[in-house]
Enzyme design. Sequence first.
Site, short mmCIF file in Angstrom:
data_model
loop_
_atom_site.label_atom_id
_atom_site.label_comp_id
_atom_site.label_asym_id
_atom_site.label_seq_id
_atom_site.Cartn_x
_atom_site.Cartn_y
_atom_site.Cartn_z
N THR A 3 11.53 -12.70 11.25
CA THR A 3 11.91 -14.00 11.81
C THR A 3 11.53 -14.02 13.28
OG1 THR A 3 13.77 -15.38 12.55
CG2 THR A 3 14.29 -13.10 12.08
N ILE A 4 11.11 -15.18 13.77
CA ILE A 4 10.76 -15.23 15.20
C ILE A 4 12.01 -15.24 16.08
CG2 ILE A 4 8.56 -16.42 14.80
CD1 ILE A 4 9.95 -18.99 15.91
N ASP A 5 13.20 -15.44 15.46
CA ASP A 5 14.42 -15.64 16.26
C ASP A 5 15.00 -14.36 16.89
OD1 ASP A 5 14.29 -18.31 15.69
OD2 ASP A 5 15.75 -18.23 14.06
N ASP A 41 18.16 -14.34 8.81
CA ASP A 41 19.59 -14.19 8.50
C ASP A 41 19.99 -14.78 7.14
OD1 ASP A 41 19.14 -16.72 9.51
OD2 ASP A 41 20.96 -16.81 10.69
N ARG A 53 0.83 -1.22 0.00
CA ARG A 53 0.00 0.00 0.00
C ARG A 53 0.86 1.27 0.00
NH1 ARG A 53 -5.62 -1.63 3.11
NH2 ARG A 53 -6.21 -3.12 1.49
N ARG A 56 8.69 -34.69 32.71
CA ARG A 56 7.96 -34.77 31.44
C ARG A 56 8.51 -33.67 30.54
NH1 ARG A 56 6.47 -38.76 33.48
NH2 ARG A 56 4.36 -39.64 33.66
O1 F6P Z 1 14.47 -19.28 11.80
C1 F6P Z 1 13.20 -19.48 12.30
C2 F6P Z 1 13.04 -20.88 12.83
O2 F6P Z 1 11.73 -21.03 13.32
C3 F6P Z 1 14.06 -21.30 13.89
O3 F6P Z 1 13.73 -20.86 15.18
C4 F6P Z 1 14.01 -22.78 13.74
O4 F6P Z 1 15.21 -23.37 14.20
C5 F6P Z 1 13.84 -22.99 12.26
O5 F6P Z 1 13.22 -21.81 11.78
C6 F6P Z 1 13.02 -24.19 11.90
O6 F6P Z 1 12.99 -24.29 10.52
P1 F6P Z 1 12.00 -25.24 9.71
O7 F6P Z 1 10.64 -24.63 9.76
O8 F6P Z 1 12.57 -25.29 8.34
O9 F6P Z 1 12.00 -26.55 10.43
#
Ligand code: F6P
Length: 326
Positions: free
Chosen positions: A133-135, A110, A32, A251
């Site tokens: 990215t969630i990382d 990355d 947008r 567990r």
């Molecule tokens: O880079 C994001 C991520 O979710 C990492 O935290 C994880 O190690 C990886 O991707 C998992 O990748 P895939 O979805 O290819 O198994």
Amino acid sequence: MGLLNKKVKKIAVLTSGGDGPGMNAAIRSVVRCAIHKGYDVVGIIRGYEGIFNEEIIPLNHRSVSNIINRGGTILKTARSTQFGTPEGKEKAVQILKKHNIDALIVIGGDGSYRGASELYAEFGFPVIGLPGTIDNDLKGTDQTIGCFTAVNTALDAIDKIRDTAHSMERVFIIEVMGNKSGYIAIEVALGAGAEEVIIPERQFDYDRMCQGIKEGHKRGKISWMIVVAEGAGKAHEVGNTITTMTGLESRFVVLGHVQRGGVPSGQDRILATRLGAAAVELIDKGEFGKAVGVLQDEINVIDIREATHKEFKHLDDFLNLVKVLT
Ligand code: F6P
């Protein structure tokens, strides 16, 4: 820059690598904002892989309606081995040019940033990186898109696990995502009030932990929550070690890809929306080879080649805090 002076007429956007909640909000904002400034916009389906398959679709204002609150990515995503080679990149540039694409916005982590950086440095192709990215392991931004939601999702699950851990007097090991990055694990450990956190960036002393569990047990403590990042150890192995060394029942739960999905949090949506606008702004100024981010609430721009890795600034402070609070 006035529209007539613009060298860029058509912008492509793609999502690449692991998806994260908020990527759709970023796509919406890119599309947008770009249309608002007079650009044509196309989406590339399945990340860099979609370039080779020429899966390129026009995007208009309406294409991105009703996606701001949706997890995943409407453009799909993939990890491309072909794009990883110099020949692959050369071919990708040819295809992008064939489709009259003048600039590419890459939403990813990355690996995706490294690919974009090489596209710019080695082939002079105009790129902009948007951290998705969630990382949360990219430089130049306090947060990457998806991390806030992933942490909330993990906390929601752990709160539920805590109920049963406490009721049945057990040690629970919860494995969260993060192959090279312990960011999610540490945030989750702090937010969930976990007793221990095991991350890839630091050595972990299992003897010390098990000694602590035994002593705590003698004093009457009945349950433990231990968070492990996937890159630092496997939850079932950590559980077995604890049971062998302490005699206590354990567990484990692997949260896995649950953390990658779901409705993006408000913070992720807003971050993604601001960054999408910032990426288009850079293209408008004729600046390429950059990555956008938000640092201390200000839009921040750095060279994309520098953005591919971030040291977690307060890592040891956060680890200490987990210990102090136990
Ligand atoms: O880079 C994001 C991520 O979710 C990492 O935290 C994880 O190690 C990886 O991707 C998992 O990748 P895939 O979805 O290819 O198994």
